[in-house]
Motif scaffolding. Structure first.
Motif, PDB file in Angstrom:
ATOM      1  N   LEU A 231      -0.762  -0.654  -0.300  1.00 42.91           N
ATOM      2  CA  LEU A 231       0.002   0.317  -1.084  1.00 42.91           C
ATOM      3  C   LEU A 231       0.802   1.228  -0.175  1.00 42.91           C
ATOM      4  O   LEU A 231       1.989   1.502  -0.434  1.00 42.91           O
TER       5      LEU A 231
ATOM      6  N   TYR B  66       8.061   5.505  -5.156  1.00 39.83           N
ATOM      7  CA  TYR B  66       6.863   4.671  -5.150  1.00 39.83           C
ATOM      8  C   TYR B  66       5.597   5.508  -4.977  1.00 39.83           C
ATOM      9  O   TYR B  66       4.546   5.173  -5.528  1.00 39.83           O
TER      10      TYR B  66
ATOM     11  N   VAL C 144       3.923  -2.801  -3.845  1.00 42.98           N
ATOM     12  CA  VAL C 144       3.281  -1.619  -4.413  1.00 42.98           C
ATOM     13  C   VAL C 144       2.310  -2.042  -5.510  1.00 42.98           C
ATOM     14  O   VAL C 144       1.171  -1.553  -5.587  1.00 42.98           O
TER      15      VAL C 144
ATOM     16  N   ALA D  79       2.719   5.518  -7.847  1.00 42.69           N
ATOM     17  CA  ALA D  79       1.316   5.228  -7.561  1.00 42.69           C
ATOM     18  C   ALA D  79       0.411   6.329  -8.108  1.00 42.69           C
ATOM     19  O   ALA D  79      -0.646   6.049  -8.696  1.00 42.69           O
TER      20      ALA D  79
ATOM     21  N   GLN E 197       0.095   6.046 -11.780  1.00 40.40           N
ATOM     22  CA  GLN E 197      -0.697   4.889 -12.214  1.00 40.40           C
ATOM     23  C   GLN E 197      -2.196   5.099 -12.046  1.00 40.40           C
ATOM     24  O   GLN E 197      -2.986   4.224 -12.396  1.00 40.40           O
TER      25      GLN E 197
ATOM     26  N   LEU F  88      -1.766  -1.639  -5.754  1.00 41.68           N
ATOM     27  CA  LEU F  88      -2.430  -1.067  -6.922  1.00 41.68           C
ATOM     28  C   LEU F  88      -3.417  -2.057  -7.525  1.00 41.68           C
ATOM     29  O   LEU F  88      -4.501  -1.681  -7.985  1.00 41.68           O
TER      30      LEU F  88
ATOM     31  N   VAL G  30      -3.826   6.664  -9.000  1.00 44.44           N
ATOM     32  CA  VAL G  30      -4.376   6.910  -7.660  1.00 44.44           C
ATOM     33  C   VAL G  30      -4.738   8.386  -7.568  1.00 44.44           C
ATOM     34  O   VAL G  30      -3.888   9.256  -7.772  1.00 44.44           O
TER      35      VAL G  30
END
Length: 437
Positions: free
Chosen positions: A124, A384, A170, A388, A391, A174, A393
């Motif tokens: 990542l 990005y 990426v 992340a 999403q 993930l 993280v």
């Protein structure tokens, strides 16, 4: 900060940048360096007028940076006018795909072996930091025309293409962290996220750019319709290309780049004898829209108009995103490995990926030095990173990614911005001395 105060601040900032633009052009600094400093000054690290939190506002910051990326890659697509069979494209594609993949792999190795990150987090990190952004160094932007400088063309093409080609990596990172479905044995990632996303995005953008551009030229030359509102054409084409590609699970970034590339290549329509007679009557009237409706000039006039508007959008996008980066700098937590990680990225990882991935390309030593050095990190990396975080993280990994990414982007803006003018001056002088293209 109230709406009134925000409006006043933005207005003063824009007018100040206008008034100082000529002065900045004479100094060995990039505009992004100034925006970065202003952002820090306005943010919590300075006067505290504006605040932004990468953790609680990840979705909003991801959307803002995504729009900036779309504007930038569409602008580059409009500029890259070299014929598609020109060898310059081979270098750009090698930089954007194999070199970018090697960069992700090398960063992942450094992340696992040097930073102690788990494999998914290291991949990542590689996907976030691999894409380059030539828009942030105005001294190396692509030149318009059918025979641009090979180095400038390659770097600009790389920066536009690898903003899209980095996305699968990426998603892979993930997925390894359990935040994205990879499919059994990774088939979904390989077939959909990597292969279809890349090919489908380029095809969708190329088709839409060609169809919409041809339709506009046809309406203007045959019916003197669809005149003006070129800003709507720019924004509409970006939005349609991105929307269709994303709906088809293809890369919206690559679709927008391909759309800009395609519309810039729309040809003027052939002129008939009847239309020629009508055109003489129209030209004699001295109407303002003659240039946009002339069958031999409608396409070039359309492209000049949308390119001019998009260049202004690009500058605004650069201003606001780099300001945000400056505002976010206080979010960086102490990171003991940063002192060696960033030099390794710039001085070892990037040059090694270039030498390996570009083997066989007819670049001279000075050209390889320029390409190897200008692996500029910028808007794509910010997007990005925020993607992340949005999403899922979280925790120490999120803080590490924020710290490393912001430090890398800020350092890149500074060191590449300072070095752009002297290095490109040296490069141009060598070209003139040797008489080489």
């Amino acid at each position: 900060m109230t709406v009134a105060h925000g409006s006043l601040l933005i207005g003063l900032l824009l007018i100040t940048m206008l008034l100082t633009g000529t002065l900045l052009a004479r100094l060995p600094v990039s505009a992004a360096m100034v925006y970065l400093g202003l952002g820090y000054l306005l943010g919590p690290g300075g006067m505290g007028i504006v605040e932004a939190d990468p953790f609680s506002q990840a979705n909003a910051l991801a959307l803002m940076s995504e729009v900036a990326v779309l504007i930038s890659i569409f602008a580059i697509g409009l500029k890259l006018n070299a014929p598609l069979r020109d060898r310059r494209w081979i270098a750009a594609f090698r930089l954007a795909f194999p070199v970018m993949a090697m960069t992700v792999g090398l960063i992942a190795c450094v992340g696992v072996l040097g930073l102690g990150l788990p494999l998914g987090a290291a991949v990542l990190l590689g996907g976030i930091l691999a894409p380059t952004d030539p828009v942030l160094a105005t001294g190396i932007q692509a030149e318009s025309g059918t025979s641009p400088d090979r180095v400038r063309f390659s770097l600009a093409g790389e920066g536009a293409l690898n903003d899209g080609s980095a996305f699968p990596f990426v998603l892979l990172g993930l997925g390894l962290l359990g935040l994205h479905p990879l499919g059994s044995l990774g088939w979904h990632w390989l077939v959909v996220d990597l292969l279809w996303s890349t090919v489908g995005g380029l095809l969708i953008g190329a088709v839409l750019g060609t169809l919409i551009g041809t339709l506009v030229v046809y309406m203007r030359t045959r019916y003197r319709n669809a005149l003006g509102l070129n800003e709507f054409l720019t924004l509409g084409l970006i939005a349609v290309s991105y929307g269709v590609a994303q709906s088809c699970l293809a890369s919206g970034f690559l679709a927008v780049f391909a759309a800009g590339l395609a519309i810039s290549r729309v040809k003027d329509l052939p002129i008939t004898s009847k239309l020629a007679h009508e055109l003489l009557n129209i030209s004699a009237s001295g109407a303002r829209d003659n240039w946009f409706t002339h069958p031999h000039h409608a396409s070039s006039a359309m492209n000049r108009a949308i390119r001019g508007f998009n260049e202004q959008l690009e500058k605004l996008a650069e201003l606001f995103i780099v300001l945000v980066v400056g505002i976010l700098l206080p979010s960086i937590a102490p990171f003991a490995a940063a002192w060696w990680f960033i030099p390794v990225l710039f001085l070892l990882v990037r040059p090694l990926a270039i030498v390996t991935g570009m083997a066989g390309e007819p670049f001279r030593r000075d050209q390889m030095i320029i390409i190897g050095w200008f692996g500029i990190r910028g808007i794509g990396s910010i997007f990005y990173l925020m993607y992340a975080l949005a999403q899922g993280v979280t925790g120490p990994l999120a803080q590490d990614l924020v710290s490393l990414t912001l430090l890398t982007v800020a350092t890149s803006i500074m060191v590449h911005g300072i070095s752009a003018f002297p290095l490109m001056t040296w490069y141009v002088a060598r070209k003139q001395r040797d008489g080489t293209p």
